[in-house]
Design a protein around this motif. Structure first.
Motif, PDB file in Angstrom:
ATOM      1  N   LEU A 169       0.852  -1.188   0.000  1.00 15.06           N
ATOM      2  CA  LEU A 169       0.000   0.000   0.000  1.00 15.06           C
ATOM      3  C   LEU A 169       0.884   1.232   0.000  1.00 15.06           C
ATOM      4  O   LEU A 169       1.721   1.408   0.893  1.00 15.06           O
ATOM      5  CB  LEU A 169      -0.909   0.004   1.229  1.00 15.06           C
ATOM      6  CG  LEU A 169      -1.710   1.283   1.464  1.00 15.06           C
ATOM      7  CD1 LEU A 169      -2.742   1.484   0.375  1.00 15.06           C
ATOM      8  CD2 LEU A 169      -2.385   1.258   2.832  1.00 15.06           C
ATOM      9  N   ALA A 193      -1.207  -5.130   5.303  1.00 10.56           N
ATOM     10  CA  ALA A 193      -0.495  -4.525   4.177  1.00 10.56           C
ATOM     11  C   ALA A 193       0.930  -4.148   4.555  1.00 10.56           C
ATOM     12  O   ALA A 193       1.234  -3.859   5.720  1.00 10.56           O
ATOM     13  CB  ALA A 193      -1.232  -3.287   3.675  1.00 10.56           C
ATOM     14  N   LEU A 289      -8.342  -3.633   0.019  1.00  6.81           N
ATOM     15  CA  LEU A 289      -7.238  -4.332   0.670  1.00  6.81           C
ATOM     16  C   LEU A 289      -7.637  -5.762   1.021  1.00  6.81           C
ATOM     17  O   LEU A 289      -6.838  -6.702   0.878  1.00  6.81           O
ATOM     18  CB  LEU A 289      -6.816  -3.565   1.920  1.00  6.81           C
ATOM     19  CG  LEU A 289      -5.422  -3.845   2.468  1.00  6.81           C
ATOM     20  CD1 LEU A 289      -4.355  -3.639   1.405  1.00  6.81           C
ATOM     21  CD2 LEU A 289      -5.152  -2.968   3.680  1.00  6.81           C
TER      22      LEU A 289
END
Length: 370
Positions: A169, A193, A289
């Protein structure tokens, strides 16, 4: 210079924006990580663990014996043994034919003579084969978050690395929204992430576009600069570097958010205000996500409402909830204070087509703290 982008006359429905972001997205490829780095990541498929312990072991220090040989033994009627028993320490393999461990003070040994002062039952003081890790067990189920207790099991089983999905990310902070950027980065790490953060050197289009190019990523999130003020250039930068799918989302708070793509990478432009960014993160960025990590559906808890939630038709409203007894109590609807964000245990999004929910109505709320 690209002019600052303005909000359209009509807002894009939340579901439409989310569908556009998720279109064509697949989970990232699994990677092997050391146990400490795998914490909070989303587990990929894993092979079954070996059983543990691999054989019966002593659970405590004491004398290893067979329970059936001790029937009737007591301090008033000691039971002599034909041979001295074996002493075991916790974790030692149990001697053949022994199925219990007696405390040290329940066996008296004087020279070659040993006598027992108490009974036992089979399995007393013993950890059976496979009692800690049964046959077919996994460190963590695929699609679930790797927790510290999962790492304990892995270490006991002798596992040093885990296969997980950890998307990259890229968080681009527009100057002036540092606290919000930190909130998003921390939330993303807890969601599994790998977070790469940078700050644009200024709030102009060229500076923001330059920040876009700092790192390859699976999801790009900008913080701040998505409004219609004179220095709000994040959406214009997205238009210059990639494609704006929608600017102006029918979500309260968070109407000035935008979604788009840079190449194949989905982009979510979050407002800089913490309450608006919080709502947009959970409503738009977190589901992206979750798709990239292959996460199983987030846990929802169904409870009745303690009081009515009223909502305006046409705009999805973000609601924060706290559990009180066996009911959900609304803390904030559409306007989120920092105190409500700190106290909230769950959230729901009232669809734009709904006027809300009546008191006593069971609702499914998604947990903020899993």
């Amino acid at each position: 210079m690209v002019p600052t982008q303005r909000l359209p006359a009509s807002l894009t429905p939340l579901d439409t924006a989310l569908s556009a972001l998720l279109r064509g997205l697949e989970p990232v490829q699994p990677i092997d990580l050391p146990l400490a780095d795998a914490l909070c990541c989303i587990a990929a498929e894993m092979p079954p663990l070996p059983v543990h312990p691999p054989h019966d072991v002593a659970a405590t220090d004491g004398w290893a014996l067979r329970a059936n040989d001790l029937v009737g033994a007591s301090s008033y009627s000691p039971l002599p043994l034909a041979a001295p028993p074996a002493w075991v320490e916790a974790g030692d393999a149990m001697p053949v034919a022994c199925d219990c461990v007696l405390d040290a003070d329940l066996v008296e040994v004087v020279g070659p003579i040993a006598q027992v002062l108490g009974e036992a039952i089979p399995g007393q003081g013993v950890r059976r084969k496979g009692q800690d890790i049964a046959e077919g067990s996994l460190v963590a189920e695929a699609g679930r978050c790797v927790l510290s207790r999962d790492l304990l099991i892995a270490r006991v089983a002798g596992i040093e690395r885990l296969k997980v999905r950890r998307p990259r990310l890229h968080v681009v902070n527009i100057p002036g929204a540092t606290a919000t950027a930190d909130l998003v980065a921390e939330s993303a790490r807890l969601a599994g992430a790998e977070v790469l953060s940078c700050e644009a050197v200024a709030r102009d289009v060229e500076s923001i576009v330059a920040a876009f190019d700092d790192a390859a990523s699976d999801l790009l999130v900008t913080i701040g600069g998505s409004g219609v003020g004179r220095t709000d250039a994040a959406v214009s930068a997205l238009a210059a570097r990639g494609k704006v799918i929608a600017h102006g989302i029918a979500l309260q708070p968070g109407r000035t958010a935008a979604v788009g793509r840079v190449g194949t990478t989905p982009v979510v432009a979050l407002p800089g205000a913490p309450d608006q960014a919080f709502a947009v993160w959970w409503a738009l960025a977190a589901p992206v996500l979750d798709r990239l990590t292959g996460r199983q559906p987030r846990r929802a808890l169904s409870l009745p409402l303690s009081r009515k939630i009223a909502s305006l038709v046409g705009v999805a409203e973000f609601v924060l909830l706290a559990r009180q007894g066996d009911a959900w109590t609304p803390l904030a609807v559409g306007e989120l204070s920092l105190d409500a964000i700190a106290r909230a245990e769950a959230f729901l999004v009232v669809p734009g087509s709904s006027e809300g929910f009546a008191a006593g109505m069971p609702i499914d709320a998604y947990m903020l703290r899993e």
